[in-house]
Scaffold this motif. Sequence first.
Motif, PDB file in Angstrom:
ATOM      1  N   ARG A 196      41.556  40.733  37.244  1.00 44.97           N
ATOM      2  CA  ARG A 196      42.508  39.984  38.081  1.00 44.97           C
ATOM      3  C   ARG A 196      43.924  40.085  37.524  1.00 44.97           C
ATOM      4  O   ARG A 196      44.888  40.230  38.281  1.00 44.97           O
ATOM      5  N   ALA A 197      44.057  40.017  36.216  1.00 41.50           N
ATOM      6  CA  ALA A 197      45.377  40.169  35.599  1.00 41.50           C
ATOM      7  C   ALA A 197      45.913  41.579  35.848  1.00 41.50           C
ATOM      8  O   ALA A 197      47.082  41.765  36.183  1.00 41.50           O
ATOM      9  N   ALA A 198      45.047  42.587  35.697  1.00 43.15           N
ATOM     10  CA  ALA A 198      45.476  43.974  35.915  1.00 43.15           C
ATOM     11  C   ALA A 198      45.930  44.186  37.350  1.00 43.15           C
ATOM     12  O   ALA A 198      46.912  44.886  37.600  1.00 43.15           O
ATOM     13  N   LYS A 199      45.254  43.574  38.315  1.00 43.01           N
ATOM     14  CA  LYS A 199      45.660  43.694  39.722  1.00 43.01           C
ATOM     15  C   LYS A 199      47.088  43.199  39.924  1.00 43.01           C
ATOM     16  O   LYS A 199      47.848  43.773  40.699  1.00 43.01           O
ATOM     17  N   ARG A 200      47.440  42.163  39.241  1.00 39.98           N
ATOM     18  CA  ARG A 200      48.781  41.594  39.335  1.00 39.98           C
ATOM     19  C   ARG A 200      49.802  42.465  38.606  1.00 39.98           C
ATOM     20  O   ARG A 200      50.925  42.654  39.061  1.00 39.98           O
ATOM     21  N   LEU A 201      49.410  43.025  37.494  1.00 38.63           N
ATOM     22  CA  LEU A 201      50.346  43.728  36.615  1.00 38.63           C
ATOM     23  C   LEU A 201      50.650  45.166  37.029  1.00 38.63           C
ATOM     24  O   LEU A 201      51.742  45.673  36.770  1.00 38.63           O
ATOM     25  N   VAL A 202      49.694  45.833  37.671  1.00 37.66           N
ATOM     26  CA  VAL A 202      49.911  47.231  38.027  1.00 37.66           C
ATOM     27  C   VAL A 202      50.714  47.324  39.327  1.00 37.66           C
ATOM     28  O   VAL A 202      50.552  46.522  40.233  1.00 37.66           O
ATOM     29  N   LYS A 203      51.613  48.293  39.373  1.00 33.47           N
ATOM     30  CA  LYS A 203      52.464  48.476  40.556  1.00 33.47           C
ATOM     31  C   LYS A 203      51.737  49.289  41.620  1.00 33.47           C
ATOM     32  O   LYS A 203      50.787  50.022  41.298  1.00 33.47           O
ATOM     33  N   PRO A 204      52.146  49.177  42.889  1.00 35.18           N
ATOM     34  CA  PRO A 204      51.562  50.020  43.925  1.00 35.18           C
ATOM     35  C   PRO A 204      51.701  51.502  43.546  1.00 35.18           C
ATOM     36  O   PRO A 204      52.749  51.929  43.052  1.00 35.18           O
ATOM     37  N   GLY A 205      50.626  52.242  43.751  1.00 33.45           N
ATOM     38  CA  GLY A 205      50.574  53.640  43.326  1.00 33.45           C
ATOM     39  C   GLY A 205      49.991  53.791  41.940  1.00 33.45           C
ATOM     40  O   GLY A 205      49.641  54.891  41.520  1.00 33.45           O
ATOM     41  N   GLY A 206      49.874  52.682  41.222  1.00 28.64           N
ATOM     42  CA  GLY A 206      49.322  52.701  39.871  1.00 28.64           C
ATOM     43  C   GLY A 206      47.809  52.623  39.871  1.00 28.64           C
ATOM     44  O   GLY A 206      47.166  52.540  40.920  1.00 28.64           O
ATOM     45  N   PHE A 207      47.251  52.638  38.680  1.00 25.99           N
ATOM     46  CA  PHE A 207      45.801  52.712  38.524  1.00 25.99           C
ATOM     47  C   PHE A 207      45.279  51.589  37.637  1.00 25.99           C
ATOM     48  O   PHE A 207      45.910  51.232  36.646  1.00 25.99           O
ATOM     49  N   ILE A 208      44.118  51.082  38.006  1.00 27.72           N
ATOM     50  CA  ILE A 208      43.354  50.181  37.149  1.00 27.72           C
ATOM     51  C   ILE A 208      42.059  50.914  36.836  1.00 27.72           C
ATOM     52  O   ILE A 208      41.385  51.427  37.752  1.00 27.72           O
ATOM     53  N   CYS A 209      41.750  51.006  35.575  1.00 26.05           N
ATOM     54  CA  CYS A 209      40.534  51.701  35.170  1.00 26.05           C
ATOM     55  C   CYS A 209      39.944  50.989  33.964  1.00 26.05           C
ATOM     56  O   CYS A 209      40.561  50.108  33.381  1.00 26.05           O
ATOM     57  N   GLY A 210      38.753  51.374  33.631  1.00 26.18           N
ATOM     58  CA  GLY A 210      38.106  50.738  32.501  1.00 26.18           C
ATOM     59  C   GLY A 210      36.885  51.504  32.046  1.00 26.18           C
ATOM     60  O   GLY A 210      36.551  52.570  32.567  1.00 26.18           O
ATOM     61  N   ASP A 211      36.232  50.919  31.092  1.00 26.99           N
ATOM     62  CA  ASP A 211      35.069  51.508  30.457  1.00 26.99           C
ATOM     63  C   ASP A 211      33.877  50.583  30.693  1.00 26.99           C
ATOM     64  O   ASP A 211      34.022  49.469  31.188  1.00 26.99           O
ATOM     65  N   ASP A 212      32.717  51.043  30.328  1.00 29.95           N
ATOM     66  CA  ASP A 212      31.499  50.221  30.270  1.00 29.95           C
ATOM     67  C   ASP A 212      30.924  49.851  31.633  1.00 29.95           C
ATOM     68  O   ASP A 212      30.301  48.810  31.786  1.00 29.95           O
ATOM     69  N   LEU A 213      31.089  50.725  32.636  1.00 30.48           N
ATOM     70  CA  LEU A 213      30.435  50.534  33.929  1.00 30.48           C
ATOM     71  C   LEU A 213      29.376  51.630  34.076  1.00 30.48           C
ATOM     72  O   LEU A 213      29.561  52.619  34.776  1.00 30.48           O
TER      73      LEU A 213
END
Length: 163
Positions: free
Chosen positions: A50-67
Amino acid sequence: HNIRFRPAGVPVHHMRGKAADILPYLRDGDFDIMFIDGDHSHDGARFDIRAAKRLVKPGGFICGDDLELQASECDPALLQANAALDCITIPETGRFCHPGVTLAVHEEFGEVSAYFGFWIMRKVSDDRFEKVALLDQKPFIPRHFSEEERTDARKALKDAGVI
């Protein structure tokens, strides 16, 4: 270690602490990419996303590990019952997963682009995200990997049919 290998001109500001103590103070839409690899509990992973959704700009990416598994590949009741645990083994398949991460990613995005535990979504607008196709991309092995790590990475890419 990894910061030493960033391209010239790419600023890095190191902050050490818990996400809950640091992320609320960062500016909305100030980041091109947010990589989440921390708390595996459901509450912790959901907070980070949820924090990453707020912090990343349009066109940006949210990614992660452990899925390792998406929610559609698991029994929802098993995930819910184990949401606070770090890692579990799925009895029917013998595969392991991080149930809190699986639940949080599913709740926040639904089905995501996922590659061998790595997941990624692109922010289209403030409230919309889309999958990202990486399989058409040429693989890159970082130059700071040791020769043994490079050999292992090439083998894993070959075994996965990527190269």
